[in-house]
Scaffold this active site. Structure first.
Site, short mmCIF file in Angstrom:
data_model
loop_
_atom_site.label_atom_id
_atom_site.label_comp_id
_atom_site.label_asym_id
_atom_site.label_seq_id
_atom_site.Cartn_x
_atom_site.Cartn_y
_atom_site.Cartn_z
N CYS A 190 1.12 -1.18 0.23
CA CYS A 190 -0.14 0.02 -0.11
C CYS A 190 0.52 1.17 0.41
O CYS A 190 1.84 1.47 -1.27
CB CYS A 190 -0.64 -0.24 1.03
SG CYS A 190 -2.89 1.00 1.36
N HIS B 281 -2.85 -5.43 1.29
CA HIS B 281 -2.83 -5.35 2.60
C HIS B 281 -2.60 -7.24 3.21
O HIS B 281 -3.32 -7.57 3.64
CB HIS B 281 -3.26 -4.70 4.31
CG HIS B 281 -2.99 -3.07 4.56
ND1 HIS B 281 -1.98 -2.90 4.97
CD2 HIS B 281 -3.05 -2.74 3.54
CE1 HIS B 281 -2.09 -1.52 4.51
NE2 HIS B 281 -3.10 -1.26 3.25
N GLU C 20 -0.73 -8.56 5.42
CA GLU C 20 -0.31 -8.47 6.31
C GLU C 20 -1.40 -8.79 7.58
O GLU C 20 -1.87 -9.35 8.80
CB GLU C 20 0.56 -7.61 7.32
CG GLU C 20 -0.16 -6.56 8.39
CD GLU C 20 -0.28 -5.84 6.31
OE1 GLU C 20 -0.09 -6.42 5.26
OE2 GLU C 20 -0.68 -3.91 6.56
#
Ligand code: GLN
Length: 199
Positions: A81, A175, A177
């Site tokens: 991002c 994202h 994660e």
């Protein structure tokens, strides 16, 4: 046996999530805030956040030039991002004077998906990630507006590239994660291992 040491740029946050993902993917995560820490990693993650703020902090912490030098020397980097924006050579709808690290031959559009769709999720096939589609979370995400011939597009939303790779540089507009599925981090750890950087 321990895995590669992978730094996480720790200027704005989202560090713990990446640390967990990297550990799961077989790496040893380390927070990076200064040049001496950057010198000791085999790869680096640039987390999301606000690219303008991270860029400003990179200057304050005197990391911008060392990072550019490391990228030029072949340091593998994964940007998510805002991290994707930092790896671009240029940004559309950025702030004037917003500093970028560069490395990926691409132009990104900041906040590309517009205000109405600030955040959304999508299931994406990502080149290099085996198995079922990746559930991707987009938060005020950029897209790739223009990419040079050396940039491999790994995934798209509609027509827009949202995951790319050029050599040892990897970037996603989403994202990975945040979902508990760490296959994108595993891909990056493989990139770091096979790059042989620092050894
Ligand atoms: N919109 C942010 C920027 O321009 C990126 C958002 C994110 O990293 N989740 O930097």
């Amino acid at each position: 046996m321990s895995g590669p040491r992978i730094g996480i740029l720790a200027l704005q946050g989202d560090v713990r999530e990446h640390a967990r993902a990297l550990t799961d993917a077989g790496a040893v995560p380390v927070a990076v805030r200064r040049e001496s820490e950057l010198a000791e990693v085999d790869g680096l993650v640039l987390p999301g956040g606000e690219s303008t703020t991270i860029g400003r902090l990179l200057r304050v912490f005197e990391l911008l030039d060392p990072l550019r030098a490391k990228v030029a020397a072949g340091l593998p980097v994964f940007g998510s991002c805002a991290g994707m924006i930092l790896l671009a050579r240029d940004v559309v709808d950025g702030r004037p004077d917003q500093p970028l690290i560069g490395g990926l031959d691409m132009v990104v559009r900041r906040n590309a998906f517009g205000r109405q769709v600030d955040s959304f999720e999508a299931d994406l096939d990502v080149v290099g990630v085996p198995g079922p589609p990746v559930h991707a979370v987009f938060i005020r995400a950029p897209w790739v507006e223009k990419a040079g011939g050396a940039v491999e597009v790994l995934a798209r939303v509609a027509e827009a590239p949202v995951a790319v790779r050029q050599g040892s540089l990897l970037a996603t507009a989403f994202h990975p994660e945040l979902t508990g599925d760490f296959r994108v981090h595993r891909l990056f750890v493989d990139v770091v291992r096979s790059s042989g950087f620092g050894r």
